[in-house]
Design an enzyme around this catalytic site. Sequence first.
Site, PDB file in Angstrom:
ATOM      1  N   LYS A 166     -16.019  28.311  26.014  1.00  0.00           N
ATOM      2  CA  LYS A 166     -16.066  29.261  27.142  1.00  0.00           C
ATOM      3  C   LYS A 166     -14.705  29.943  27.307  1.00  0.00           C
ATOM      4  O   LYS A 166     -14.615  31.164  27.415  1.00  0.00           O
ATOM      5  CB  LYS A 166     -16.417  28.525  28.422  1.00  0.00           C
ATOM      6  CG  LYS A 166     -16.159  29.327  29.707  1.00  0.00           C
ATOM      7  CD  LYS A 166     -16.470  28.567  30.955  1.00  0.00           C
ATOM      8  CE  LYS A 166     -15.375  27.677  31.429  1.00  0.00           C
ATOM      9  NZ  LYS A 166     -14.310  28.301  32.221  1.00  0.00           N
ATOM     10  N   ASN A 167     -13.637  29.136  27.296  1.00  0.00           N
ATOM     11  CA  ASN A 167     -12.315  29.692  27.595  1.00  0.00           C
ATOM     12  C   ASN A 167     -11.706  30.482  26.455  1.00  0.00           C
ATOM     13  O   ASN A 167     -10.644  31.081  26.628  1.00  0.00           O
ATOM     14  CB  ASN A 167     -11.377  28.574  28.061  1.00  0.00           C
ATOM     15  CG  ASN A 167     -11.781  28.067  29.431  1.00  0.00           C
ATOM     16  OD1 ASN A 167     -12.614  28.687  30.109  1.00  0.00           O
ATOM     17  ND2 ASN A 167     -11.238  26.947  29.846  1.00  0.00           N
ATOM     18  N   CYS A 219     -10.206  29.159  44.160  1.00  0.00           N
ATOM     19  CA  CYS A 219     -11.431  28.405  43.907  1.00  0.00           C
ATOM     20  C   CYS A 219     -11.167  26.977  44.383  1.00  0.00           C
ATOM     21  O   CYS A 219     -10.090  26.678  44.924  1.00  0.00           O
ATOM     22  CB  CYS A 219     -11.805  28.459  42.435  1.00  0.00           C
ATOM     23  SG  CYS A 219     -10.715  27.477  41.400  1.00  0.00           S
ATOM     24  N   ARG A 235      -4.804  29.797  42.685  1.00  0.00           N
ATOM     25  CA  ARG A 235      -4.984  30.503  41.411  1.00  0.00           C
ATOM     26  C   ARG A 235      -4.592  31.983  41.488  1.00  0.00           C
ATOM     27  O   ARG A 235      -5.375  32.883  41.196  1.00  0.00           O
ATOM     28  CB  ARG A 235      -6.404  30.323  40.916  1.00  0.00           C
ATOM     29  CG  ARG A 235      -6.873  28.911  41.013  1.00  0.00           C
ATOM     30  CD  ARG A 235      -7.541  28.214  39.912  1.00  0.00           C
ATOM     31  NE  ARG A 235      -7.569  28.684  38.602  1.00  0.00           N
ATOM     32  CZ  ARG A 235      -8.652  28.612  37.832  1.00  0.00           C
ATOM     33  NH1 ARG A 235      -9.768  28.187  38.356  1.00  0.00           N
ATOM     34  NH2 ARG A 235      -8.594  29.008  36.582  1.00  0.00           N
ATOM     35  N   PRO A 236      -3.364  32.260  41.887  1.00  0.00           N
ATOM     36  CA  PRO A 236      -2.916  33.651  41.952  1.00  0.00           C
ATOM     37  C   PRO A 236      -2.786  34.259  40.557  1.00  0.00           C
ATOM     38  O   PRO A 236      -2.824  33.533  39.556  1.00  0.00           O
ATOM     39  CB  PRO A 236      -1.549  33.534  42.625  1.00  0.00           C
ATOM     40  CG  PRO A 236      -1.084  32.169  42.285  1.00  0.00           C
ATOM     41  CD  PRO A 236      -2.310  31.304  42.236  1.00  0.00           C
ATOM     42  N   ASP A 266      -0.120  36.529  40.060  1.00  0.00           N
ATOM     43  CA  ASP A 266       1.162  37.236  40.224  1.00  0.00           C
ATOM     44  C   ASP A 266       1.917  37.393  38.911  1.00  0.00           C
ATOM     45  O   ASP A 266       2.553  38.427  38.666  1.00  0.00           O
ATOM     46  CB  ASP A 266       2.033  36.527  41.265  1.00  0.00           C
ATOM     47  CG  ASP A 266       2.247  35.065  40.915  1.00  0.00           C
ATOM     48  OD1 ASP A 266       1.241  34.329  40.825  1.00  0.00           O
ATOM     49  OD2 ASP A 266       3.405  34.656  40.700  1.00  0.00           O
ATOM     50  N   ASP A 325      -8.285  20.273  32.076  1.00  0.00           N
ATOM     51  CA  ASP A 325      -9.749  20.411  32.096  1.00  0.00           C
ATOM     52  C   ASP A 325     -10.462  19.126  31.677  1.00  0.00           C
ATOM     53  O   ASP A 325     -11.691  19.062  31.740  1.00  0.00           O
ATOM     54  CB  ASP A 325     -10.194  21.558  31.185  1.00  0.00           C
ATOM     55  CG  ASP A 325      -9.791  22.898  31.758  1.00  0.00           C
ATOM     56  OD1 ASP A 325      -9.874  23.901  31.026  1.00  0.00           O
ATOM     57  OD2 ASP A 325      -9.354  22.947  32.931  1.00  0.00           O
ATOM     58  N   ARG A 379     -21.766  26.982  34.444  1.00  0.00           N
ATOM     59  CA  ARG A 379     -20.707  27.924  34.086  1.00  0.00           C
ATOM     60  C   ARG A 379     -20.046  27.523  32.772  1.00  0.00           C
ATOM     61  O   ARG A 379     -19.478  28.361  32.090  1.00  0.00           O
ATOM     62  CB  ARG A 379     -19.654  27.976  35.198  1.00  0.00           C
ATOM     63  CG  ARG A 379     -20.201  28.461  36.526  1.00  0.00           C
ATOM     64  CD  ARG A 379     -19.084  28.653  37.514  1.00  0.00           C
ATOM     65  NE  ARG A 379     -18.019  29.421  36.899  1.00  0.00           N
ATOM     66  CZ  ARG A 379     -16.734  29.307  37.265  1.00  0.00           C
ATOM     67  NH1 ARG A 379     -16.391  28.476  38.216  1.00  0.00           N
ATOM     68  NH2 ARG A 379     -15.810  30.034  36.676  1.00  0.00           N
TER      69      ARG A 379
HETATM   70  C1  EPZ Z   1      -7.176  28.713  32.316  1.00  0.00           C
HETATM   71  O1  EPZ Z   1      -7.145  29.105  33.681  1.00  0.00           O
HETATM   72  C2  EPZ Z   1      -8.555  28.116  32.093  1.00  0.00           C
HETATM   73  N1  EPZ Z   1      -9.579  29.128  32.340  1.00  0.00           N
HETATM   74  C3  EPZ Z   1      -8.761  26.930  33.039  1.00  0.00           C
HETATM   75  O2  EPZ Z   1     -10.041  26.362  32.754  1.00  0.00           O
HETATM   76  C4  EPZ Z   1      -7.672  25.901  32.742  1.00  0.00           C
HETATM   77  O3  EPZ Z   1      -7.802  24.821  33.648  1.00  0.00           O
HETATM   78  C5  EPZ Z   1      -6.288  26.547  32.904  1.00  0.00           C
HETATM   79  O4  EPZ Z   1      -6.187  27.711  32.060  1.00  0.00           O
HETATM   80  C6  EPZ Z   1      -5.161  25.595  32.548  1.00  0.00           C
HETATM   81  O5  EPZ Z   1      -5.323  25.151  31.232  1.00  0.00           O
HETATM   82  C7  EPZ Z   1      -9.801  30.080  31.385  1.00  0.00           C
HETATM   83  O6  EPZ Z   1      -9.167  30.095  30.333  1.00  0.00           O
HETATM   84  C8  EPZ Z   1     -10.854  31.093  31.681  1.00  0.00           C
HETATM   85  P1  EPZ Z   1      -3.271  29.147  34.383  1.00  0.00           P
HETATM   86  P2  EPZ Z   1      -5.926  30.033  34.199  1.00  0.00           P
HETATM   87  O7  EPZ Z   1      -2.944  30.583  34.634  1.00  0.00           O
HETATM   88  O8  EPZ Z   1      -5.408  30.857  33.107  1.00  0.00           O
HETATM   89  C9  EPZ Z   1      -0.554  29.033  38.267  1.00  0.00           C
HETATM   90  C10 EPZ Z   1     -12.125  25.416  33.245  1.00  0.00           C
HETATM   91  O9  EPZ Z   1     -12.438  24.393  33.873  1.00  0.00           O
HETATM   92  N2  EPZ Z   1      -0.472  30.501  38.136  1.00  0.00           N
HETATM   93  O10 EPZ Z   1      -2.849  28.536  33.100  1.00  0.00           O
HETATM   94  O11 EPZ Z   1      -6.380  30.702  35.439  1.00  0.00           O
HETATM   95  C11 EPZ Z   1      -1.949  28.543  38.558  1.00  0.00           C
HETATM   96  O12 EPZ Z   1      -2.232  28.585  39.943  1.00  0.00           O
HETATM   97  C12 EPZ Z   1     -11.029  26.309  33.783  1.00  0.00           C
HETATM   98  O13 EPZ Z   1     -12.635  25.793  32.171  1.00  0.00           O
HETATM   99  C13 EPZ Z   1       0.298  31.228  39.037  1.00  0.00           C
HETATM  100  O14 EPZ Z   1       0.888  30.657  39.959  1.00  0.00           O
HETATM  101  O15 EPZ Z   1      -4.837  28.940  34.567  1.00  0.00           O
HETATM  102  C14 EPZ Z   1      -1.907  27.127  38.027  1.00  0.00           C
HETATM  103  O16 EPZ Z   1      -1.316  26.287  39.006  1.00  0.00           O
HETATM  104  C15 EPZ Z   1     -10.479  25.815  35.124  1.00  0.00           C
HETATM  105  N3  EPZ Z   1       0.383  32.576  38.890  1.00  0.00           N
HETATM  106  C16 EPZ Z   1      -0.979  27.235  36.811  1.00  0.00           C
HETATM  107  O17 EPZ Z   1      -0.230  28.447  37.000  1.00  0.00           O
HETATM  108  C17 EPZ Z   1      -0.252  33.246  37.875  1.00  0.00           C
HETATM  109  O18 EPZ Z   1      -0.113  34.473  37.776  1.00  0.00           O
HETATM  110  C18 EPZ Z   1      -1.703  27.335  35.476  1.00  0.00           C
HETATM  111  O19 EPZ Z   1      -2.713  28.311  35.616  1.00  0.00           O
HETATM  112  C19 EPZ Z   1      -1.040  32.494  36.978  1.00  0.00           C
HETATM  113  C20 EPZ Z   1      -1.128  31.127  37.123  1.00  0.00           C
END
Ligand code: EPZ
Length: 432
Positions: free
Chosen positions: A22-23, A117, A122-123, A125, A306, A398
């Site tokens: 999926k990812n 969520c 999950r910002p 920024d 995950d 999902r």
């Molecule tokens: C991806 O989410 C995956 N989703 C998530 O899988 C996975 O848990 C996550 O990466 C971590 O491995 C997809 O690939 C579609 P991040 P993502 O940006 O990219 C913070 C599942 O169950 N952050 O790596 O959204 C954020 O809040 C899903 O399949 C900011 O602060 O995660 C988190 O604490 C859940 N600002 C950390 O960074 C930003 O601009 C890592 O988030 C971006 C992220």
Amino acid sequence: MESIIIQGGKPLTGTVEISGAKNAALPLLAVAILADAPVVYHRIPHLKDVTTMMTLIAHQGAEVTIDDQSRLHIDARTANLPVAPYELVKTMRASSLVLGPLLARFGHANVSLPGGCAIGARPIDMHLKGLEAMGAEIKVEHGNVKAVAPKGLHGAHIVFDQVTVTGTENLMMAAAIADGQTVLENAAAEPEVVNLAQALRDLGANIEGDGTHKIVIEGVASLSGGEITVIPDRIEAATYLSAALITGGDVRATGCNPADLEAFLARVRASGALVETGSDWIRCAAPKRLQAVDISTMPHPGFPTDLQAQFMAIMCLSEGSSSIRETIFENRFMHVQELARMGANIHLDGHMAVVHGVEKLSGAQVMATDLRASASLVLAGLAAEGETQISRVYHIDRGYERLEEKFCKLGASIERCSGREPMMPQVDSFHV
Ligand code: EPZ
């Protein structure tokens, strides 16, 4: 609302075929926006999130079709509406992955800001800061990201404050056709990022360093069409292997890549399970009782966040106490209270959960709160004595293709039933 009913206590054995990830599929679909000819996809999983992304790209004017060999074709040459409306984004946060490609191709984009969520705020920024560094002017108003790049996007040297998977993917796609060189430091190294980089290269992009924390992209004028294959879903594979471990069974996951699960398999071995691997398969056989081991979630190649919920489930029945630290998301322990309803003994202290192994779990009515929490409740239900009813299973759909079918093939007693949420007892006003 649908729920899943499980009669637990049966060791799961046999072979399960793993689907496309999926990812990986979600960013790969967004690549079509950048291509100047049709893109054909192989091993796209049939999942709700994937359908949402296909709907979003069709909404932008691209032609999205499935041929008689169930291969997905996207021809985005007809796309002319660089938007991602709230109605779609609210159901799938990863819709923000179209922002970089839309802005790079059209010079402007209007993408609804994804809300948080269950697992955190999950910002995005870091996505936006990176695009601004590449020349975009961004306004966030009324819940929408309005981005313009009147002179097009140019290369930039970007250092992420923390590792972000979709942030890395969004900017890598934008940089692929930006003017000049972009360097992404503290980039995500997940296998899904490597899958995306390879797909972009196959369409003509110039990208190096994917799979490390420093990725260098030399922008090219355009990307051609071509064929893209989605890598196996490592999280799905580990979920089914965890089902063998928690039920005292023996399962081989085929069509998957052991190299993508090294951190998970190392902890599984440390807990006393048998782990065998081949080029495209992994076998896990449970010992009489798993030994408790500690984990701390980290960006790849560390232990995947995950898989935290699933690993917690198998630790519930282990011998000893396991400490589980969640370092990626601020609220990814929603499954703890539901596991406790089944007899698990778990103590929470901020980002740490300590799981004290118990002899058995008992079936109960529980509620899914997010995708991976749902998976942990299925695992616990498969091991528990008696019946478990999991409500709000739309979360599961999902991320897991044909879940009941695959588990039934491994000997599980699991079925889906549509019906009301478990009735809440009628409670009159309290008399104090
Ligand atoms: C991806 O989410 C995956 N989703 C998530 O899988 C996975 O848990 C996550 O990466 C971590 O491995 C997809 O690939 C579609 P991040 P993502 O940006 O990219 C913070 C599942 O169950 N952050 O790596 O959204 C954020 O809040 C899903 O399949 C900011 O602060 O995660 C988190 O604490 C859940 N600002 C950390 O960074 C930003 O601009 C890592 O988030 C971006 C992220």
